[in-house]
Design a protein around this motif. Sequence first.
Motif, PDB file in Angstrom:
ATOM      1  N   LEU A 172      32.132  28.612  51.137  1.00  0.00           N
ATOM      2  CA  LEU A 172      33.041  29.834  50.788  1.00  0.00           C
ATOM      3  C   LEU A 172      32.989  30.764  52.043  1.00  0.00           C
ATOM      4  CD1 LEU A 172      31.311  30.209  47.060  1.00  0.00           C
ATOM      5  CD2 LEU A 172      33.706  29.577  47.957  1.00  0.00           C
ATOM      6  N   GLY A 173      32.326  30.674  52.843  1.00  0.00           N
ATOM      7  CA  GLY A 173      32.251  31.604  53.866  1.00  0.00           C
ATOM      8  C   GLY A 173      33.531  31.085  54.927  1.00  0.00           C
ATOM      9  N   ASP A 174      34.111  30.254  54.835  1.00  0.00           N
ATOM     10  CA  ASP A 174      35.372  29.749  55.296  1.00  0.00           C
ATOM     11  C   ASP A 174      36.432  30.262  54.528  1.00  0.00           C
ATOM     12  OD1 ASP A 174      37.818  28.571  56.384  1.00  0.00           O
ATOM     13  OD2 ASP A 174      36.858  26.583  56.823  1.00  0.00           O
ATOM     14  N   LYS A 175      37.093  31.434  54.650  1.00  0.00           N
ATOM     15  CA  LYS A 175      37.916  32.037  53.856  1.00  0.00           C
ATOM     16  C   LYS A 175      39.117  31.005  53.630  1.00  0.00           C
ATOM     17  CE  LYS A 175      34.783  35.121  53.304  1.00  0.00           C
ATOM     18  NZ  LYS A 175      34.143  35.271  52.289  1.00  0.00           N
ATOM     19  N   ASP A 176      39.585  30.471  54.681  1.00  0.00           N
ATOM     20  CA  ASP A 176      40.844  29.478  54.292  1.00  0.00           C
ATOM     21  C   ASP A 176      40.176  28.544  53.361  1.00  0.00           C
ATOM     22  OD1 ASP A 176      42.275  26.874  56.095  1.00  0.00           O
ATOM     23  OD2 ASP A 176      43.453  28.504  55.289  1.00  0.00           O
ATOM     24  N   ALA A 177      39.265  27.619  53.763  1.00  0.00           N
ATOM     25  CA  ALA A 177      38.833  26.582  52.697  1.00  0.00           C
ATOM     26  C   ALA A 177      38.557  27.105  51.257  1.00  0.00           C
ATOM     27  CB  ALA A 177      37.448  26.067  53.330  1.00  0.00           C
ATOM     28  N   ALA A 178      38.285  28.453  51.145  1.00  0.00           N
ATOM     29  CA  ALA A 178      37.763  28.936  49.980  1.00  0.00           C
ATOM     30  C   ALA A 178      39.387  29.128  49.070  1.00  0.00           C
ATOM     31  CB  ALA A 178      37.298  30.405  49.950  1.00  0.00           C
ATOM     32  N   ARG A 179      40.264  29.407  49.884  1.00  0.00           N
ATOM     33  CA  ARG A 179      41.614  29.616  49.256  1.00  0.00           C
ATOM     34  C   ARG A 179      42.166  28.340  48.780  1.00  0.00           C
ATOM     35  NH1 ARG A 179      45.564  33.072  50.582  1.00  0.00           N
ATOM     36  NH2 ARG A 179      47.151  31.792  51.199  1.00  0.00           N
ATOM     37  N   ARG A 180      41.978  27.281  49.571  1.00  0.00           N
ATOM     38  CA  ARG A 180      42.477  25.969  49.171  1.00  0.00           C
ATOM     39  C   ARG A 180      41.516  25.601  48.094  1.00  0.00           C
ATOM     40  NH1 ARG A 180      42.283  24.201  54.176  1.00  0.00           N
ATOM     41  NH2 ARG A 180      40.080  23.578  54.269  1.00  0.00           N
ATOM     42  N   LEU A 181      40.501  25.784  47.873  1.00  0.00           N
ATOM     43  CA  LEU A 181      39.553  25.408  46.789  1.00  0.00           C
ATOM     44  C   LEU A 181      40.107  26.428  45.434  1.00  0.00           C
ATOM     45  CD1 LEU A 181      36.656  24.574  45.581  1.00  0.00           C
ATOM     46  CD2 LEU A 181      36.080  27.062  45.810  1.00  0.00           C
ATOM     47  N   ASN A 220      32.318  36.023  47.573  1.00  0.00           N
ATOM     48  CA  ASN A 220      31.192  36.425  48.438  1.00  0.00           C
ATOM     49  C   ASN A 220      29.886  35.815  47.819  1.00  0.00           C
ATOM     50  OD1 ASN A 220      32.804  38.161  50.364  1.00  0.00           O
ATOM     51  ND2 ASN A 220      32.877  39.602  48.761  1.00  0.00           N
ATOM     52  N   THR A 221      29.044  35.119  48.884  1.00  0.00           N
ATOM     53  CA  THR A 221      27.934  34.669  48.308  1.00  0.00           C
ATOM     54  C   THR A 221      26.448  35.127  48.622  1.00  0.00           C
ATOM     55  OG1 THR A 221      27.698  33.468  50.629  1.00  0.00           O
ATOM     56  CG2 THR A 221      29.004  32.515  48.769  1.00  0.00           C
ATOM     57  N   ARG A 222      26.726  36.664  48.251  1.00  0.00           N
ATOM     58  CA  ARG A 222      25.573  37.451  48.406  1.00  0.00           C
ATOM     59  C   ARG A 222      25.381  38.660  47.070  1.00  0.00           C
ATOM     60  NH1 ARG A 222      29.737  39.748  51.571  1.00  0.00           N
ATOM     61  NH2 ARG A 222      30.116  41.851  50.877  1.00  0.00           N
ATOM     62  N   ILE A 223      24.501  39.349  47.107  1.00  0.00           N
ATOM     63  CA  ILE A 223      24.655  40.459  46.247  1.00  0.00           C
ATOM     64  C   ILE A 223      25.289  41.633  47.033  1.00  0.00           C
ATOM     65  CG2 ILE A 223      22.487  41.667  47.185  1.00  0.00           C
ATOM     66  CD1 ILE A 223      22.055  42.168  43.818  1.00  0.00           C
ATOM     67  N   GLN A 224      26.201  42.341  46.168  1.00  0.00           N
ATOM     68  CA  GLN A 224      26.863  43.316  46.862  1.00  0.00           C
ATOM     69  C   GLN A 224      26.594  44.645  46.803  1.00  0.00           C
ATOM     70  OE1 GLN A 224      30.967  40.744  47.402  1.00  0.00           O
ATOM     71  NE2 GLN A 224      31.102  42.894  46.417  1.00  0.00           N
ATOM     72  N   VAL A 225      26.796  45.630  47.506  1.00  0.00           N
ATOM     73  CA  VAL A 225      26.519  47.058  47.797  1.00  0.00           C
ATOM     74  C   VAL A 225      26.734  47.659  46.139  1.00  0.00           C
ATOM     75  CG1 VAL A 225      26.930  49.243  48.679  1.00  0.00           C
ATOM     76  CG2 VAL A 225      27.152  47.272  50.130  1.00  0.00           C
ATOM     77  N   GLU A 226      27.729  47.400  45.596  1.00  0.00           N
ATOM     78  CA  GLU A 226      28.330  47.986  44.416  1.00  0.00           C
ATOM     79  C   GLU A 226      27.615  47.262  43.248  1.00  0.00           C
ATOM     80  OE1 GLU A 226      30.325  46.741  46.712  1.00  0.00           O
ATOM     81  OE2 GLU A 226      31.697  45.499  45.870  1.00  0.00           O
ATOM     82  N   HIS A 227      26.750  46.424  43.459  1.00  0.00           N
ATOM     83  CA  HIS A 227      26.156  45.802  42.142  1.00  0.00           C
ATOM     84  C   HIS A 227      25.716  46.852  40.945  1.00  0.00           C
ATOM     85  CE1 HIS A 227      22.182  46.381  44.111  1.00  0.00           C
ATOM     86  NE2 HIS A 227      21.728  46.153  42.760  1.00  0.00           N
ATOM     87  N   PRO A 228      25.204  48.031  41.304  1.00  0.00           N
ATOM     88  CA  PRO A 228      24.781  48.830  40.302  1.00  0.00           C
ATOM     89  C   PRO A 228      25.574  49.331  39.404  1.00  0.00           C
ATOM     90  CG  PRO A 228      23.952  49.747  42.353  1.00  0.00           C
ATOM     91  CD  PRO A 228      24.698  48.493  42.654  1.00  0.00           C
ATOM     92  N   VAL A 229      26.827  49.069  39.532  1.00  0.00           N
ATOM     93  CA  VAL A 229      28.000  49.755  38.617  1.00  0.00           C
ATOM     94  C   VAL A 229      28.041  48.522  37.317  1.00  0.00           C
ATOM     95  CG1 VAL A 229      29.223  51.300  39.679  1.00  0.00           C
ATOM     96  CG2 VAL A 229      29.922  48.882  39.819  1.00  0.00           C
TER      97      VAL A 229
END
Lengths: 214, 458
Positions: free
Chosen positions: B113-122, B290-299
């Motif tokens: 998923l870090g390969d944004k092109d591969a993620a699009r393909r998926l 994105n494969t992480r927790i995000q800044v805006e997770h609190p909302v």
Amino acid sequence: MRSPEELAALFESHNLTRLEYEEGGVRLVLERQPVNIQYLGYPAAASHLTAGATSGQLLGDASTLFSDAGAGVDGRVSAFGAGGVGGADGAGGGGTLVSNHAAGNQAAGSPSGSPVGSAANNTTFSAINPSDILVTAPLLGIIYRSAEPGSEPYATVGEHVNAGDVLCLIEAMKTFNQVTAPVGGTITAAPAENGRLAEYGDLLFAIAADSAVR
Amino acid sequence: MLRRVLVANRGEIAARILRACREMNIETVAICSEADRGALFTTLATRSVCIGPASAAQSYLDQQAVLNAALLTGCDAIHPGFGFLSENAEFAALTRDNGLVFIGPSPEVIALLGDKDAARRLAREQGIPVVPGSQGLVGDAEAAEQVAGQLGYPVLLKAASGGGGRGIRVVAEPGELSSQLAEARAEAKACFGNDDIYIEKLITAPRHIEVQILGDSHGNQIHLGERDCTLQRNRQKVIEEAPAAAVPEELHQRMTADALRAARAVGYENAGTVEFILTPDGEYYFIEMNTRIQVEHPVTEMITGINIVREQIRIASALPLEFSQADVRFEGHAIECRINAEDPAHGFAPCPGTIEHLHLPSGFGVRVDTVAHPGYIISPYYDSLLAKIIVHGRNRHEAVLRMRRALEETLFTGITTNLGLLYMVLYSPDFLYNRIDTGTVERNLDTMLGALKEEVML
């Protein structure tokens, strides 16, 4: 007539609680106010937020912080045995270096941004001459004072070393990194404790350089 | 359950993770650089260790130093937070190879998923609409020109190893493409170590909608609803909301279903976010995951009542999710404002400095995620995020009123922040009527800054 700086220095060095000075129509009072802090869970945070106004140890001996203290690192029995060869030299005696890390920062030339109350390493050792060169840990790892268990330590207080001489080893991820003397001189302090975990920037040795002007 | 977690991050997200662990009786180790020695977040951990100098590259980004700290302090897991090493597949693998749990998806999923092109393909393979663009990476300028010509200008050049709004260039006309492509490659190589580029059609006046995903190691994946992160400046989010008021129920069903489809296709574990672009016509397209927790997770936490960081730790402990999709309820509306130490009046230049005084808002429906305090030194080595102010209300209108109230109570002295600008946005008709797109802030910047000057807020 004494300057405010002189008075402040006097206040600190004699650890006074109150000093009154009056001369030439000017009156200056320095007073140390005890700070009453109530905290429940985070003593270090409480001290931190009051900008170090509290006295005493901030972070205790790290080995007591974890539930499995003694079995964990830092106070664990290292391959060299607890309190083995070359324990922290120069402990006790003399004065106290105010902040281990502040001095380390200055020596390394990095920004002295260490916030007040950051004295995580409350090692007491003999007063160091301000011109001494400070050798700090270049990485996080376990300190080894000698090449092998039982052999002579690389460097001890009072010993003369040449620039490039190995002072100790720091082990990280099974690799042993040599910490070497940046200058030739005499070891004046060696707070590096065998088998203990050194953080990046921790003071390991102090050297009175041969070239230092006294 | 994990026993001792090393938090490989700093500032407010480190505090967030440390707090969650403490509530779960999990011991913690904080790492810090020399610049963060004694910082508030380090005092919230069971213990903290300094691992390097101020520079992020030699501390928070130093894989060996971070791993070393975890091993030497007897940790059994590492939580990477966001940014830094959180989406570094190599580090995730290093962690795993050394017998530690990486709190996040597997290195293989991170890499994919870090390969944004591969993620699009998926996504395409899963039948999820993707932004019209190149079928894979572009080769030379000629090939790029052909693709762009077919798509129609303007187009976006995107770094395959980028993400998070970085490594993107706009090409408005054919004549610019060749030079922009060369620059994009150089920049991508320098920033991400890889100069692969793909092309996307530039969608005008888009909204940015993302879906929060949680997956466990027992094959369960659920979504926690969407967030609207349309209000951005320089491709960085400024204000986020949950749910997305611009997404009606039917669209919500389709988007969340597609997000889950992507997550299931890779057997996603732990927390992740699927990002979409929503066009003014109501069409949506997958951008990236994105494969992480995000800044805006609190909302999301405010409207679901679910503690996402806690769930991350439970999932990493190989425990199954305690709730199913049907158990997830959405209540009310939440808004988050990011307070940054920057100067909107001078190109948003980061403003390092020391906080003299501050007053943070509180009261009913207000949450503040920060480690700011009087005397806090904002150093120049890291990002400028200072505090996140989050409010919850029964509906969007109430949330807006509450956020205005909260911002009015917020005070920082001794430093410069974007607080005044956030306040102006909260009072702008465009925001109130939710007539916004990703360019709204930048288009109205001069007007808002002018108004701020008049109000003597700057």
